[in-house]
Scaffold this motif. Structure first.
Motif, PDB file in Angstrom:
ATOM      1  N   GLY A  66     -40.766 -77.443 -36.465  1.00 28.79           N
ATOM      2  CA  GLY A  66     -42.083 -77.420 -35.850  1.00 28.79           C
ATOM      3  C   GLY A  66     -42.111 -77.069 -34.372  1.00 28.79           C
ATOM      4  N   LEU A  67     -40.954 -76.848 -33.762  1.00 28.18           N
ATOM      5  CA  LEU A  67     -40.904 -76.534 -32.335  1.00 28.18           C
ATOM      6  C   LEU A  67     -40.660 -75.038 -32.148  1.00 28.18           C
ATOM      7  N   ASP A  68     -41.398 -74.444 -31.230  1.00 27.45           N
ATOM      8  CA  ASP A  68     -41.250 -73.023 -30.926  1.00 27.45           C
ATOM      9  C   ASP A  68     -40.673 -72.846 -29.536  1.00 27.45           C
ATOM     10  N   GLN A  69     -40.047 -71.698 -29.321  1.00 25.48           N
ATOM     11  CA  GLN A  69     -39.370 -71.395 -28.063  1.00 25.48           C
ATOM     12  C   GLN A  69     -39.919 -70.107 -27.485  1.00 25.48           C
ATOM     13  N   LEU A  70     -40.053 -70.071 -26.169  1.00 22.41           N
ATOM     14  CA  LEU A  70     -40.512 -68.882 -25.460  1.00 22.41           C
ATOM     15  C   LEU A  70     -39.522 -68.598 -24.341  1.00 22.41           C
ATOM     16  N   ASN A  71     -38.824 -67.465 -24.437  1.00 22.49           N
ATOM     17  CA  ASN A  71     -37.876 -67.042 -23.395  1.00 22.49           C
ATOM     18  C   ASN A  71     -38.585 -66.037 -22.501  1.00 22.49           C
ATOM     19  N   ILE A  72     -38.563 -66.309 -21.204  1.00 21.56           N
ATOM     20  CA  ILE A  72     -39.280 -65.490 -20.238  1.00 21.56           C
ATOM     21  C   ILE A  72     -38.272 -64.766 -19.359  1.00 21.56           C
ATOM     22  N   SER A  73     -38.572 -63.513 -19.018  1.00 21.24           N
ATOM     23  CA  SER A  73     -37.652 -62.688 -18.218  1.00 21.24           C
ATOM     24  C   SER A  73     -37.334 -63.344 -16.875  1.00 21.24           C
ATOM     25  N   ALA A  74     -36.352 -62.778 -16.184  1.00 27.03           N
ATOM     26  CA  ALA A  74     -35.862 -63.344 -14.923  1.00 27.03           C
ATOM     27  C   ALA A  74     -36.975 -63.487 -13.889  1.00 27.03           C
ATOM     28  N   LEU A  75     -36.930 -64.595 -13.161  1.00 22.39           N
ATOM     29  CA  LEU A  75     -37.901 -64.812 -12.087  1.00 22.39           C
ATOM     30  C   LEU A  75     -37.652 -63.816 -10.958  1.00 22.39           C
ATOM     31  N   PRO A  76     -38.702 -63.176 -10.456  1.00 29.87           N
ATOM     32  CA  PRO A  76     -38.524 -62.247  -9.339  1.00 29.87           C
ATOM     33  C   PRO A  76     -38.091 -62.999  -8.082  1.00 29.87           C
ATOM     34  N   ARG A  77     -37.221 -62.387  -7.310  1.00 28.79           N
ATOM     35  CA  ARG A  77     -36.706 -63.033  -6.100  1.00 28.79           C
ATOM     36  C   ARG A  77     -37.795 -63.245  -5.043  1.00 28.79           C
ATOM     37  N   ASP A  78     -38.890 -62.495  -5.135  1.00 33.90           N
ATOM     38  CA  ASP A  78     -39.950 -62.693  -4.143  1.00 33.90           C
ATOM     39  C   ASP A  78     -40.717 -63.999  -4.349  1.00 33.90           C
ATOM     40  N   LEU A  79     -40.375 -64.740  -5.402  1.00 34.97           N
ATOM     41  CA  LEU A  79     -40.950 -66.069  -5.591  1.00 34.97           C
ATOM     42  C   LEU A  79     -40.190 -67.141  -4.807  1.00 34.97           C
ATOM     43  N   THR A  80     -39.102 -66.736  -4.177  1.00 43.94           N
ATOM     44  CA  THR A  80     -38.293 -67.675  -3.404  1.00 43.94           C
ATOM     45  C   THR A  80     -39.141 -68.388  -2.355  1.00 43.94           C
ATOM     46  N   GLY A  81     -39.079 -69.710  -2.377  1.00 37.20           N
ATOM     47  CA  GLY A  81     -39.729 -70.517  -1.361  1.00 37.20           C
ATOM     48  C   GLY A  81     -41.220 -70.700  -1.491  1.00 37.20           C
ATOM     49  N   VAL A  82     -41.819 -70.233  -2.585  1.00 36.59           N
ATOM     50  CA  VAL A  82     -43.280 -70.335  -2.704  1.00 36.59           C
ATOM     51  C   VAL A  82     -43.754 -71.741  -3.050  1.00 36.59           C
ATOM     52  N   GLY A  93     -54.381 -63.695 -27.204  1.00 42.13           N
ATOM     53  CA  GLY A  93     -55.686 -63.954 -26.606  1.00 42.13           C
ATOM     54  C   GLY A  93     -56.032 -65.422 -26.451  1.00 42.13           C
ATOM     55  N   LYS A  94     -55.212 -66.324 -26.971  1.00 40.91           N
ATOM     56  CA  LYS A  94     -55.472 -67.758 -26.863  1.00 40.91           C
ATOM     57  C   LYS A  94     -54.664 -68.320 -25.698  1.00 40.91           C
ATOM     58  N   VAL A  95     -55.356 -68.946 -24.759  1.00 38.44           N
ATOM     59  CA  VAL A  95     -54.716 -69.446 -23.541  1.00 38.44           C
ATOM     60  C   VAL A  95     -54.145 -70.841 -23.789  1.00 38.44           C
ATOM     61  N   ALA A  96     -52.873 -71.032 -23.426  1.00 43.87           N
ATOM     62  CA  ALA A  96     -52.230 -72.345 -23.525  1.00 43.87           C
ATOM     63  C   ALA A  96     -52.562 -73.157 -22.272  1.00 43.87           C
ATOM     64  N   ASN A  97     -52.271 -74.440 -22.319  1.00 42.58           N
ATOM     65  CA  ASN A  97     -52.446 -75.282 -21.133  1.00 42.58           C
ATOM     66  C   ASN A  97     -51.538 -74.767 -20.016  1.00 42.58           C
ATOM     67  N   THR A  98     -52.080 -74.706 -18.817  1.00 36.85           N
ATOM     68  CA  THR A  98     -51.306 -74.266 -17.658  1.00 36.85           C
ATOM     69  C   THR A  98     -50.351 -75.381 -17.246  1.00 36.85           C
ATOM     70  N   THR A  99     -49.122 -75.011 -16.925  1.00 32.06           N
ATOM     71  CA  THR A  99     -48.149 -75.964 -16.395  1.00 32.06           C
ATOM     72  C   THR A  99     -47.626 -75.413 -15.070  1.00 32.06           C
ATOM     73  N   THR A 100     -46.760 -76.153 -14.407  1.00 33.76           N
ATOM     74  CA  THR A 100     -46.272 -75.718 -13.104  1.00 33.76           C
ATOM     75  C   THR A 100     -44.760 -75.802 -13.023  1.00 33.76           C
ATOM     76  N   VAL A 101     -44.207 -75.056 -12.079  1.00 32.27           N
ATOM     77  CA  VAL A 101     -42.794 -75.151 -11.734  1.00 32.27           C
ATOM     78  C   VAL A 101     -42.724 -75.044 -10.208  1.00 32.27           C
ATOM     79  N   SER A 102     -41.795 -75.784  -9.627  1.00 32.90           N
ATOM     80  CA  SER A 102     -41.608 -75.743  -8.182  1.00 32.90           C
ATOM     81  C   SER A 102     -40.383 -74.876  -7.885  1.00 32.90           C
ATOM     82  N   ILE A 103     -40.574 -73.853  -7.061  1.00 31.62           N
ATOM     83  CA  ILE A 103     -39.492 -72.911  -6.754  1.00 31.62           C
ATOM     84  C   ILE A 103     -39.182 -72.998  -5.271  1.00 31.62           C
ATOM     85  N   LYS A 104     -37.900 -73.271  -4.956  1.00 33.64           N
ATOM     86  CA  LYS A 104     -37.535 -73.329  -3.544  1.00 33.64           C
ATOM     87  C   LYS A 104     -36.669 -72.175  -3.142  1.00 33.64           C
TER      88      LYS A 104
END
Length: 104
Positions: A66-82, A93-104
């Motif tokens: 019952g669990l699904d997996q989503l592999n997402i491509s490499a994070l762009p380096r310009d996200l550093t420190g945001v 077309g169906k939007v999932a709940n928004t979640t967050t990640v902290s990138i340093k």
């Protein structure tokens, strides 16, 4: 490849990812339900910090009923420190709940 797995019971945590000055690529792997029922992998869109990233795989998480997996491509380096950014996932077309990640 560097892989980190954090198991947390009954608690949600943000993963702090450091991509600055790294020789490694950082990929996001998300888990949820319903991805397996998409029409095609191209029907899955992912935005991290407002940047559209490619879905490399969306389907069954092997070994977990019952669990699904989503592999997402490499994070762009310009996200550093945001800092904290939104992760927005849309499947056929169906939007999932928004979640967050902290990138340093």
């Amino acid at each position: 490849m560097v892989t980190t797995f954090i198991s947390v019971v009954v608690e949600y945590v943000n993963l702090v990812t450091a991509i600055r000055d790294s020789l490694f690529l950082f990929f996001l792997v998300m888990y949820g339900t319903g991805f397996r029922f998409r029409n095609s992998n191209s029907g899955v869109t992912v935005k991290v910090g407002g940047r559209t990233l490619q879905s490399l795989y969306s389907g069954v998480a092997a070994g977990f009923v019952g669990l699904d997996q989503l592999n997402i491509s490499a994070l762009p380096r310009d996200l550093t420190g945001v800092g904290v950014v939104n992760i927005e996932i849309t499947v056929d077309g169906k939007v999932a709940n928004t979640t967050t990640v902290s990138i340093k």
